[in-house]
Design a protein around this motif. Structure first.
Motif, short mmCIF file in Angstrom:
data_model
loop_
_atom_site.label_atom_id
_atom_site.label_comp_id
_atom_site.label_asym_id
_atom_site.label_seq_id
_atom_site.Cartn_x
_atom_site.Cartn_y
_atom_site.Cartn_z
N VAL A 191 -7.48 -90.91 -17.44
CA VAL A 191 -6.13 -91.45 -17.25
C VAL A 191 -5.72 -92.27 -18.46
N ALA A 192 -6.59 -93.16 -18.91
CA ALA A 192 -6.27 -94.01 -20.05
C ALA A 192 -6.09 -93.19 -21.33
N ALA A 193 -6.93 -92.19 -21.53
CA ALA A 193 -6.86 -91.37 -22.74
C ALA A 193 -5.58 -90.55 -22.79
N ASN A 194 -5.23 -89.94 -21.67
CA ASN A 194 -4.01 -89.16 -21.63
C ASN A 194 -2.78 -90.05 -21.80
N ALA A 195 -2.82 -91.24 -21.21
CA ALA A 195 -1.68 -92.16 -21.35
C ALA A 195 -1.52 -92.59 -22.80
N PHE A 196 -2.63 -92.91 -23.46
CA PHE A 196 -2.59 -93.30 -24.88
C PHE A 196 -2.01 -92.18 -25.74
N ALA A 197 -2.54 -90.97 -25.62
CA ALA A 197 -2.09 -89.87 -26.47
C ALA A 197 -0.64 -89.50 -26.18
N SER A 198 -0.24 -89.60 -24.92
CA SER A 198 1.14 -89.31 -24.56
C SER A 198 2.09 -90.35 -25.14
N ARG A 199 1.68 -91.62 -25.14
CA ARG A 199 2.52 -92.68 -25.74
C ARG A 199 2.70 -92.44 -27.23
N VAL A 200 1.63 -92.05 -27.90
CA VAL A 200 1.73 -91.77 -29.33
C VAL A 200 2.69 -90.61 -29.58
N ARG A 201 2.59 -89.58 -28.77
CA ARG A 201 3.51 -88.45 -28.91
C ARG A 201 4.96 -88.90 -28.71
N ASP A 202 5.19 -89.76 -27.74
CA ASP A 202 6.55 -90.26 -27.51
C ASP A 202 7.07 -91.05 -28.71
N LEU A 203 6.19 -91.85 -29.31
CA LEU A 203 6.60 -92.60 -30.50
C LEU A 203 6.99 -91.65 -31.64
N MET A 204 6.21 -90.63 -31.83
CA MET A 204 6.53 -89.66 -32.89
C MET A 204 7.87 -88.99 -32.62
N ARG A 205 8.07 -88.58 -31.40
CA ARG A 205 9.30 -87.86 -31.06
C ARG A 205 10.53 -88.76 -31.17
N SER A 206 10.33 -90.05 -31.04
CA SER A 206 11.47 -90.96 -31.11
C SER A 206 12.11 -90.96 -32.49
N VAL A 207 11.38 -90.49 -33.51
CA VAL A 207 11.92 -90.48 -34.88
C VAL A 207 11.77 -89.11 -35.54
N ASP A 208 11.55 -88.05 -34.74
CA ASP A 208 11.15 -86.77 -35.34
C ASP A 208 12.24 -86.10 -36.16
N GLY A 209 13.49 -86.49 -35.97
CA GLY A 209 14.57 -85.95 -36.78
C GLY A 209 14.92 -84.51 -36.48
N LEU A 210 14.44 -83.98 -35.36
CA LEU A 210 14.70 -82.59 -35.00
C LEU A 210 15.69 -82.52 -33.84
N ALA A 211 16.36 -81.39 -33.73
CA ALA A 211 17.35 -81.21 -32.67
C ALA A 211 16.70 -81.14 -31.30
N ARG A 212 15.45 -80.69 -31.25
CA ARG A 212 14.72 -80.61 -29.98
C ARG A 212 13.24 -80.80 -30.25
N ASN A 213 12.48 -81.14 -29.22
CA ASN A 213 11.04 -81.32 -29.37
C ASN A 213 10.41 -80.01 -29.83
N THR A 214 9.47 -80.14 -30.75
CA THR A 214 8.81 -78.99 -31.37
C THR A 214 7.33 -79.31 -31.50
N THR A 215 6.47 -78.34 -31.16
CA THR A 215 5.04 -78.56 -31.26
C THR A 215 4.35 -77.29 -31.76
N TYR A 216 3.56 -77.43 -32.81
CA TYR A 216 2.70 -76.35 -33.30
C TYR A 216 1.74 -75.98 -32.18
N ILE A 217 1.72 -74.72 -31.81
CA ILE A 217 1.01 -74.32 -30.59
C ILE A 217 -0.48 -74.64 -30.64
N ASN A 218 -1.09 -74.58 -31.82
CA ASN A 218 -2.52 -74.87 -31.92
C ASN A 218 -2.84 -76.35 -31.74
#
Length: 415
Positions: A349-376
Motif C-alpha cells: 500500500v505504501a509503495a503504490n501510494a508513493f509511486a502514484s504520488r510521484v507520477r501525479d507530480l510529474m503529470r502536473s507539469v508534463d506539458g502534454l495535451a493528455r497523459n502519456t506513458t511509454y508502455i514498457n
C-alpha cells in the motif's frame, strides 16, 4: 527455425485446452496486467538466443529470447553495433517491439525502426513472415503492440558496421549533492540535446551500510571524451561530487544499469512520459523529497529509485513519417519510471501510494495535451489511450481480425 517449432505447437496446445498463456523472454515486465490464473501456461523462450549476421554485418537474425547482452557481445566481436536498449538484461525484441527507446535513438531511431522483418506465431498458432509487404497491417500492429498480436520468434534487425577502435561512447555516473538538484534540472532543461547525446537522472541511495539518498546524472555521448565534455559542459560546470564518466567500448555500454537487472522482490513501477517542459526544478525537488521520505520511512525499500530518461527525438520523428509502426509517442522526449523495490508484501500500500504520488507530480507539469506513458514503463492502471495513443482505434480493429478470441491478453490487452 527452432524457435518457431517450439512456439507454434505451444500456442495450439493452449488453444485446444482453453488455457491462458504468456510468452516470456527474460521476465522484466513491471506491469500488473498479467493474469494466468491457477492453470496458465508460461512459454519461456529464453534459450532461443542465437544472433547471426549477414555477410556485410548490416543485418542480423536474432531469436526471440536473445538478451541485449547477447546482441552486444555478438556485434562487438563482428565490428558492428545495434541500436539496443540500455539495460543489458532485457530481451531485445520484447523491449524494441514496445517502442524501443535507446541511447543512440538520435542517430539510428527507435527499436521498432530497427526491425526489418519478423517470424510471428499468431493467435491461431500459424507461423507467418511479417514485414512491410507481407501482412502489412500485422506489421504495423507488431511494431508497437506486439504482445497483443503474436509471438516474435525471430526477427531480422539492422546493424551498423564500425571498427572496434571506433565503437566507443562516453558515459558514466555524475553524483551531485542535494543542494545542486535545481541547478541540475535547469541545466538539463537548457541543454542543446543533439542526436549523439542522451542523459538520465536517477534518484537512488548509496547502498549499504548508510543507504543515503543520492542524485545522479548519467550522460551519454556517441563519440570521444573531448567532444562529450564539450557537449555536456553545462552539466559538468555544476560541480559533481564524483565523476565516473569515461570513454567505454560498445561492449561495456550500459554497465551502470546492471543494478536494475536484479531478479526477485516486489517492484510496482509507475511510469510517465513527459515533454521538456516537465523539467521544472521545483517539481523535481518535490519528487526527490517524496523519494527521500519513502526510503526513510521504509528502510527495507532502500533499493527503490526514480529514473528519468531524456532523449533527442528528431530522428525518431523523421522515421515515423516514413515507416509503418503503431508506436504513438515519437515526439515525447522524457520517460520516467518510479520503481519501489522491497520484499515484504505489507509495504504494497505504501509503495503504490508513493509511486502514484510521484507520477501525479510529474503529470502536473508534463506539458502534454493528455497523459502519456511509454508502455514498457507503464503500471497497468492507465486507460488504454494513455499507452496506445492515437493508434488505439486501429489496433483494436486489427485485434478483432488477428486475435478475435483475445488469446494474447496479458500485456495491456486491447480487447
Amino acid at each position: 527455425m527452432e524457435s518457431v517449432r517450439r512456439s507454434e505447437p505451444s500456442v495450439q496446445f493452449c488453444n485446444r485446452n482453453n488455457l491462458k498463456f504468456l510468452v516470456q523472454s527474460r521476465g522484466n515486465g513491471w506491469a500488473d496486467t498479467f493474469d494466468l490464473g491457477n492453470c496458465g501456461v508460461l512459454i519461456n523462450i529464453a534459450a532461443l538466443n542465437k544472433v547471426e549476421f549477414n555477410s556485410d554485418k548490416t543485418r542480423a537474425t536474432i531469436q526471440g529470447g536473445a538478451l541485449v547482452h547477447d546482441m552486444i557481445n555478438a556485434a562487438y566481436g563482428n565490428d558492428t553495433r545495434f541500436a539496443n536498449p540500455t539495460c543489458r538484461c532485457l530481451g531485445f525484441l520484447g523491449s524494441s517491439l514496445g517502442g524501443g527507446i535507446n541511447r543512440v535513438i538520435g542517430v539510428y531511431g527507435m527499436g521498432v525502426d530497427q526491425v526489418v522483418s519478423a517470424n510471428v506465431v499468431t493467435a491461431s498458432g500459424q507461423s507467418l513472415l511479417v514485414d512491410e509487404t507481407h501482412s502489412p497491417d500485422l506489421w504495423y500492429a507488431m511494431r508497437g503492440a506486439a504482445p497483443n498480436f503474436g509471438i516474435a520468434t525471430s526477427a531480422v534487425v539492422k546493424a551498423y558496421p564500425i571498427p572496434q577502435s571506433e565503437n566507443i561512447a562516453w558515459e558514466g555516473a555524475l553524483t551531485f549533492s542535494d543542494d545542486k538538484l535545481e541547478a541540475l534540472i535547469k541545466a538539463i532543461y537548457d541543454l542543446d540535446l543533439k542526436p549523439r547525446m542522451q542523459i538520465d537522472v536517477l534518484f537512488s541511495t548509496s547502498g549499504p551500510p548508510s543507504y543515503k539518498p543520492s542524485i545522479t546524472a548519467v550522460p551519454f555521448y556517441l563519440g570521444d571524451a573531448a567532444a562529450a565534455q564539450k557537449a555536456f559542459a553545462s552539466i559538468l560546470r555544476i560541480g559533481p561530487t564524483s565523476n565516473g564518466a569515461t570513454e567505454l567500448p560498445y561492449s561495456r555500454w550500459g554497465e551502470f544499469g546492471d543494478s536494475f537487472c536484479q531478479k526477485g522482490q516486489r517492484k510496482p513501477a509507475y511510469g510517465a512520459s513527459l515533454s521538456r517542459q516537465a523539467l521544472e526544478p521545483k517539481t523535481w525537488r518535490a519528487i526527490y523529497n517524496e523519494f527521500k521520505n519513502f526510503v526513510a520511512a521504509h528502510p527495507q525499500a532502500a533499493n527503490s529509485s526514480v529514473l528519468a530518461e531524456y532523449y533527442p527525438v528528431q530522428k525518431a520523428m523523421a522515421l515515423g513519417g516514413t515507416t509503418s509502426s503503431s508506436y504513438p509517442f515519437r515526439d515525447v522526449p522524457i520517460h520516467v519510471a518510479t520503481i519501489p523495490v522491497y520484499a515484504d508484501s505489507s509495504l504494497d500500500v505504501a509503495a503504490n501510494a508513493f509511486a502514484s504520488r510521484v507520477r501525479d507530480l510529474m503529470r502536473s507539469v508534463d506539458g502534454l495535451a493528455r497523459n502519456t506513458t511509454y508502455i514498457n514503463f507503464a503500471h497497468g492502471d492507465e486507460p488504454l489511450e494513455e499507452v496506445y495513443g492515437d493508434s488505439l482505434a486501429k489496433l483494436q480493429a486489427l485485434k478483432k481480425r488477428y486475435d478475435p478470441l483475445n488469446r494474447f491478453n496479458q500485456w495491456f490487452p486491447l480487447a
